[in-house]
Design an enzyme around this catalytic site. Structure first.
Site, PDB file in Angstrom:
ATOM      1  N   HIS A  54       0.819  -1.176  -0.032  1.00 16.92           N
ATOM      2  CA  HIS A  54      -0.010   0.033  -0.067  1.00 16.92           C
ATOM      3  C   HIS A  54       0.706   1.213  -0.178  1.00 16.92           C
ATOM      4  O   HIS A  54       0.643   2.149  -0.594  1.00 16.92           O
ATOM      5  CB  HIS A  54      -1.071   0.295   1.242  1.00 16.92           C
ATOM      6  CG  HIS A  54      -1.909  -1.118   1.364  1.00 16.92           C
ATOM      7  ND1 HIS A  54      -1.591  -2.008   2.409  1.00 16.92           N
ATOM      8  CD2 HIS A  54      -2.885  -1.459   0.707  1.00 16.92           C
ATOM      9  CE1 HIS A  54      -2.657  -2.970   2.340  1.00 16.92           C
ATOM     10  NE2 HIS A  54      -3.345  -2.658   1.428  1.00 16.92           N
ATOM     11  N   GLN A  78     -17.949  -6.760  -1.058  1.00 17.56           N
ATOM     12  CA  GLN A  78     -17.028  -7.499  -1.731  1.00 17.56           C
ATOM     13  C   GLN A  78     -16.795  -8.645  -0.955  1.00 17.56           C
ATOM     14  O   GLN A  78     -15.972  -9.514  -1.715  1.00 17.56           O
ATOM     15  CB  GLN A  78     -15.639  -6.709  -2.195  1.00 17.56           C
ATOM     16  CG  GLN A  78     -14.907  -6.336  -1.273  1.00 17.56           C
ATOM     17  CD  GLN A  78     -13.744  -5.386  -1.633  1.00 17.56           C
ATOM     18  OE1 GLN A  78     -13.962  -4.349  -1.988  1.00 17.56           O
ATOM     19  NE2 GLN A  78     -12.457  -5.729  -1.969  1.00 17.56           N
ATOM     20  N   LYS A 167      -0.831  -6.809  -7.895  1.00 14.06           N
ATOM     21  CA  LYS A 167      -1.023  -8.091  -6.958  1.00 14.06           C
ATOM     22  C   LYS A 167      -2.541  -8.444  -7.376  1.00 14.06           C
ATOM     23  O   LYS A 167      -2.831  -9.700  -7.451  1.00 14.06           O
ATOM     24  CB  LYS A 167      -1.001  -7.725  -5.564  1.00 14.06           C
ATOM     25  CG  LYS A 167      -1.754  -8.416  -4.526  1.00 14.06           C
ATOM     26  CD  LYS A 167      -0.730  -9.425  -3.942  1.00 14.06           C
ATOM     27  CE  LYS A 167      -1.388 -10.249  -2.959  1.00 14.06           C
ATOM     28  NZ  LYS A 167      -2.863  -9.871  -2.523  1.00 14.06           N
ATOM     29  N   GLN A 171      -8.474  -7.273 -10.867  1.00 18.34           N
ATOM     30  CA  GLN A 171      -9.298  -6.273 -10.331  1.00 18.34           C
ATOM     31  C   GLN A 171      -8.615  -5.007 -11.121  1.00 18.34           C
ATOM     32  O   GLN A 171      -9.675  -4.237 -11.467  1.00 18.34           O
ATOM     33  CB  GLN A 171      -8.788  -5.954  -8.800  1.00 18.34           C
ATOM     34  CG  GLN A 171      -9.315  -4.560  -8.222  1.00 18.34           C
ATOM     35  CD  GLN A 171      -9.132  -4.538  -6.824  1.00 18.34           C
ATOM     36  OE1 GLN A 171     -10.072  -5.073  -6.049  1.00 18.34           O
ATOM     37  NE2 GLN A 171      -8.142  -3.824  -6.064  1.00 18.34           N
ATOM     38  N   SER A 204      -2.513  -7.981   3.247  1.00 19.87           N
ATOM     39  CA  SER A 204      -3.029  -7.678   4.678  1.00 19.87           C
ATOM     40  C   SER A 204      -3.429  -9.307   5.105  1.00 19.87           C
ATOM     41  O   SER A 204      -3.192  -9.191   6.336  1.00 19.87           O
ATOM     42  CB  SER A 204      -4.359  -6.892   4.571  1.00 19.87           C
ATOM     43  OG  SER A 204      -4.001  -5.674   3.931  1.00 19.87           O
TER      44      SER A 204
HETATM   45  P1  AMP Z   1      -6.622  -3.941  -0.170  1.00 23.28           P
HETATM   46  O1  AMP Z   1      -6.525  -2.991   0.975  1.00 23.28           O
HETATM   47  O2  AMP Z   1      -6.015  -5.330   0.005  1.00 23.28           O
HETATM   48  O3  AMP Z   1      -7.871  -3.705  -0.874  1.00 23.28           O
HETATM   49  O4  AMP Z   1      -5.453  -3.232  -1.143  1.00 23.28           O
HETATM   50  C1  AMP Z   1      -5.595  -1.909  -1.651  1.00 23.28           C
HETATM   51  C2  AMP Z   1      -4.564  -1.567  -2.888  1.00 23.28           C
HETATM   52  O5  AMP Z   1      -3.352  -1.939  -2.686  1.00 23.28           O
HETATM   53  C3  AMP Z   1      -4.918  -2.349  -4.134  1.00 23.28           C
HETATM   54  O6  AMP Z   1      -4.849  -1.684  -5.302  1.00 23.28           O
HETATM   55  C4  AMP Z   1      -4.160  -3.626  -4.052  1.00 23.28           C
HETATM   56  O7  AMP Z   1      -3.712  -4.295  -5.327  1.00 23.28           O
HETATM   57  C5  AMP Z   1      -2.825  -2.790  -3.644  1.00 23.28           C
HETATM   58  N1  AMP Z   1      -1.963  -3.962  -2.903  1.00 23.28           N
HETATM   59  C6  AMP Z   1      -2.141  -4.786  -1.939  1.00 23.28           C
HETATM   60  N2  AMP Z   1      -1.056  -5.390  -1.679  1.00 23.28           N
HETATM   61  C7  AMP Z   1      -0.203  -5.199  -2.678  1.00 23.28           C
HETATM   62  C8  AMP Z   1       1.188  -5.392  -3.080  1.00 23.28           C
HETATM   63  N3  AMP Z   1       1.649  -6.581  -2.271  1.00 23.28           N
HETATM   64  N4  AMP Z   1       1.839  -4.862  -3.970  1.00 23.28           N
HETATM   65  C9  AMP Z   1       1.109  -3.921  -4.481  1.00 23.28           C
HETATM   66  N5  AMP Z   1       0.126  -3.370  -4.407  1.00 23.28           N
HETATM   67  C10 AMP Z   1      -0.808  -4.073  -3.390  1.00 23.28           C
END
Ligand code: AMP
Length: 299
Positions: A54, A78, A167, A171, A204
C-alpha cells in the site's frame, strides 16, 4: 520554485499534517478549493491493515500529484458469505502512522452507513465476461462489490489519478474497464507487486498465517517463478498447469483454488505462449484457512 527546508532537512510539504475525514461533505468541501486551484489529486483506495505494498502506491501518488487521498474502508459488499469480513484486520492508528511520513494529505475513512446509506444497493454491476473467470468465478459477487465501492469513491473523490496494485491483477483489468466504459475522467495507474524478501507477495491477509502456513505460502511465488522459467524454455500452457498441480501436492497446508495462464491485456486464454499476448500466470490458493492470490508475467 521555493522549497523551504526545516532543520533536519525535512521538506515542508512533508510536514503539513495529514487530516482524517469520515464524511463525504467534509471531504468534498476540502477538495473543492484544490480543484479550483488546479491541483491534481491522487487517490489510493484501500481496506486498511496497510503494509509496504500500500505504501508503494501512496508514495507514487504523492510523487505524481499535488494532493494524495488514501481511503480506508473495509467494503462489506465485496466479501461473500463465509469470507473474512468480520475478522478482517482494522488498524487505523497504525495505518495513519505509516501514511503520514509519506506525505499523504487526507485519509478518508468513512463508516459503512456513509458509503451505503441505502443499505443494500439497487445498482448491481455485472460484467459480460470479466467477472466470470478466475476470482470472479470463485468468489461470486466479489467484483460487483468492488465496482460498487470504487464507482462511489471515484465520484466522491473525483481524482486525477487512481492507483491500484497489480497484485490484484483481475481487479486492475476490471477497474480499467469501468473507467474506460463509463468515461470516468481520471487515469487508472497500475503499480508493481511488492514482495517480502523471500518473494511472498505482501498482503493484509498474510498476518493470518501461522509460522508453518507462512513457510508453505511461499509456494505461490516460487511456483509462479518456476512456471516463468518453463515458459521461457518453450513449454506449453498445459505443461505449466500440470507442473503447478504436481508441485502443489508437496504442500500439505495448501489447497489450490486455481492456476491459469491468461493474456495480461484482456484476460483471454492464449492457445500458445507468445510475448505479444503478455501471458501471465495467475494463482489463488488456500493456505490453511487463508486465501492468497499472486500472479507473474511469464514472458
Ligand atoms: P486492499 O487493501 O487489499 O484492498 O488493497 C488496496 C490496494 O493495494 C489495491 O490496489 C491492491 O492491489 C494494492 N496492493 C495490495 N497488496 C499489494 C502488494 N503486495 N503490492 C502492490 N500493491 C498491493
Amino acid at each position: 520554485m521555493l522549497i523551504l527546508i526545516f532543520p533536519g532537512s525535512i521538506p515542508i510539504s512533508h510536514c503539513i499534517s495529514m487530516i482524517l475525514i469520515d464524511s463525504i461533505d467534509e471531504l468534498r468541501t476540502k477538495l473543492r478549493s484544490e480543484y479550483f486551484a488546479g491541483k491534481s489529486i491522487g487517490f489510493v483506495p484501500t481496506m486498511g491493515a496497510l503494509h509496504e505494498g500500500h505504501a508503494s502506491l501512496a508514495r507514487r501518488s504523492v510523487a505524481e500529484n499535488d494532493l494524495t487521498v488514501v481511503s480506508i474502508f473495509v467494503n462489506p459488499t465485496q466479501f461473500g458469505p463465509g469470507e473474512d469480513l468480520d475478522k478482517y484486520p482494522r488498524t487505523l492508528q497504525a495505518d495513519m502512522d505509516l501514511l503520514e511520513p509519506l506525505g499523504v494529505g487526507i485519509i478518508f475513512a468513512p463508516g459503512k452507513e456513509t458509503i451505503y446509506p441505502e443499505g443494500e444497493s439497487q445498482i448491481q454491476f455485472s460484467l459480460r465476461t470479466l467477472d466470470k473467470m478466475l476470482c470472479g468465478a470463485k468468489r461470486p459477487g466479489h467484483f460487483d462489490g468492488v465496482l460498487q465501492v470504487v464507482a462511489k469513491l471515484f465520484n466522491i473523490v473525483q481524482p486525477t489519478r487512481a492507483y491500484f496494485g497489480l497484485k490484484d491483477f483481475q481487479q486492475v483489468v476490471v477497474l480499467r474497464t469501468l473507467q474506460k466504459e463509463l468515461f470516468f475522467p481520471l487515469e487508472v495507474v497500475p503499480c508493481p507487486i511488492i514482495r517480502e524478501a523471500d518473494g511472498l507477495a505482501m498482503s493484509s491477509r498474510n498476518r493470518y498465517l501461522n509460522p508453518e502456513e507462512r513457510k508453505q505460502a511461499l509456494f505461490l511465488s516460487t511456483t509462479l517463478k518456476k512456471a516463468k522459467e518453463m515458459a521461457k524454455e518453450g513449454l506449453a500452457v498445459s505443461e505449466l498447469v500440470e507442473m503447478v498441480e504436481a508441485r502443489l501436492k508437496e504442500f500439505s497446508l495448501i489447497r489450490l483454488d486455481y492456476f491459469e495462464v491468461r493474456s495480461g491485456k484482456d484476460l483471454s486464454r492464449p492457445a500458445v505462449l507468445r510475448a505479444g499476448d503478455e501471458p501471465r500466470g495467475l494463482i489463488a490458493a488456500f493456505c490453511g484457512a487463508t486465501r492468497l492470490i499472486d500472479n507473474m508475467e511469464l514472458l
